[in-house]
Design a protein around this motif. Sequence first.
Motif, short mmCIF file in Angstrom:
data_model
loop_
_atom_site.label_atom_id
_atom_site.label_comp_id
_atom_site.label_asym_id
_atom_site.label_seq_id
_atom_site.Cartn_x
_atom_site.Cartn_y
_atom_site.Cartn_z
N MET A 1 6.42 4.25 -0.84
CA MET A 1 5.34 3.35 -0.45
C MET A 1 4.11 4.17 -0.03
SD MET A 1 4.78 0.14 -0.52
CE MET A 1 6.50 -0.27 -0.90
N ASP A 2 2.94 3.78 -0.54
CA ASP A 2 1.71 4.52 -0.23
C ASP A 2 1.06 4.05 1.07
OD1 ASP A 2 1.74 6.08 -2.66
OD2 ASP A 2 1.06 4.28 -3.72
N VAL A 3 1.02 2.73 1.24
CA VAL A 3 0.29 2.16 2.38
C VAL A 3 1.12 1.04 3.00
CG1 VAL A 3 -1.84 1.04 3.16
CG2 VAL A 3 -1.91 2.63 1.22
N LEU A 4 1.17 1.03 4.33
CA LEU A 4 1.73 -0.09 5.08
C LEU A 4 0.58 -0.80 5.78
CD1 LEU A 4 4.85 1.58 6.80
CD2 LEU A 4 4.75 0.34 4.61
N VAL A 5 0.48 -2.10 5.57
CA VAL A 5 -0.55 -2.91 6.22
C VAL A 5 0.12 -3.77 7.27
CG1 VAL A 5 -2.32 -4.67 5.90
CG2 VAL A 5 -1.98 -2.93 4.14
N LEU A 6 -0.35 -3.66 8.51
CA LEU A 6 0.23 -4.41 9.62
C LEU A 6 -0.66 -5.62 9.91
CD1 LEU A 6 0.95 -1.39 12.03
CD2 LEU A 6 2.13 -2.06 9.92
N GLY A 7 -0.17 -6.80 9.54
CA GLY A 7 -0.94 -8.02 9.77
C GLY A 7 -1.40 -8.65 8.48
N GLY A 8 -1.20 -9.98 8.37
CA GLY A 8 -1.51 -10.68 7.13
C GLY A 8 -2.63 -11.68 7.23
N GLY A 9 -3.55 -11.47 8.17
CA GLY A 9 -4.73 -12.31 8.22
C GLY A 9 -5.74 -11.90 7.16
N PRO A 10 -6.97 -12.43 7.22
CA PRO A 10 -7.96 -12.12 6.18
C PRO A 10 -8.23 -10.63 5.99
CG PRO A 10 -8.67 -14.00 7.47
CD PRO A 10 -7.45 -13.47 8.15
#
Length: 403
Positions: A1-10
């Motif tokens: 995995m290259d990137v982990l994004v924390l949070g699924g808002g806009p």
Amino acid sequence: MDVLVLGGGPAGATAATLLAQHGLNVRLFEREKQSQFQVGESLMPDTYWVFRRLGLLDKMRTSRFVKKHSVQFVSASGKESQPFFFFENNPHESAQTWQVVRSEFDQLMLDNARQYGVEVCQGTRVRDIHFDGEKITSITVQDPNGSVKEESAPVIVDATGQSSLIANRLKLRQPDPFLKKASIWTYFKGALRDDGLNEGATLVLQTADKSGWFWYIPLPDNIVSIGVVSSLEQLFKNRSDHQQIFNEELENCPSAKRRIEGAEQVTGFYSTKDFSYRCSRIAGDGWVLIGDAFGFLDPIYSSGVFLALKSGEMAADAVAEGFQKNDLSASQLSSWETEYVKGMERMKKLVYAFYQGFSFGGFIRKHPELKRHIIDLLVGDLFKDSVDEVIGPMEAMQYEMST
């Protein structure tokens, strides 16, 4: 995995989608199983350009969201300004935007991210972030079944909103000393709507004693979002009951009260407190802050979702460039900070002006040639130097009013 994004808002959905479009492997963690109720329903027109990159325009066009063409200001005396129609500066489709139901809008953005290849993990909580100094080594997540595991990636994007997980751990958050505000809001069905192009307009209605203001946002299903914003001390001094506070402030704003006469309140009351802040930096080695995780201004001009989208876009481009250059340092991941903060500062000056008694109508009468720059700011066109032409005259008018 290259990137982990924390949070699924806009902000998180924007960054994740654009990173996937750049060809990176992206996993997004959102703690809620389905997108939830959120305030921040009114969009700025310049969200159009981010939507275009995200491939969302057709979905927005065919959505049930209310079309927004303008914003209007109502003074403490009840005098209504002429509507600021966004198309006055640019008769293009991008001059029209929307008033959205955030649970539906946020889910739309997450579903769109999936279509571009983002692995969206809803119902998954980030339980901890592990550091070696200020470098993140891994995060601990808990899936919907309760299983706990460690995750790691070269880049972590913090889009956790006002939870600000990384910023709170590193003590980066700095409250705005001037904007210590609070809000109380609710929803009515059957409240007054204006006709024609003004039907979906955002209204900003000042209270009679000028101590605060109400927002008035038309939504689908004949619902209106209406809330009062004032200083933390003003709203909650010797008062704690939200209904009492709201009703007393409504009596102090006849223009708002008139609009909801005979309407049915369809929810309880909600509240936020002391919401204006910014972090001292936007990125470190292998991590970056976006949206409300970096900072939040004020709800007065509906800039929150726009800044979330714009920060997600700018951060995604910096991260993607970092992978291309094999440079994921703080310097690379923060390469967009100067430009972004400059845009935030322009909006903040307009926010400060409002709370210091700035009159839009009076300013336009005195400086009709600068109306286009005021509209630029209200549209969200914050990232060009030409709008700075309005700052000097605006501050001069504030000084004249205070002396």
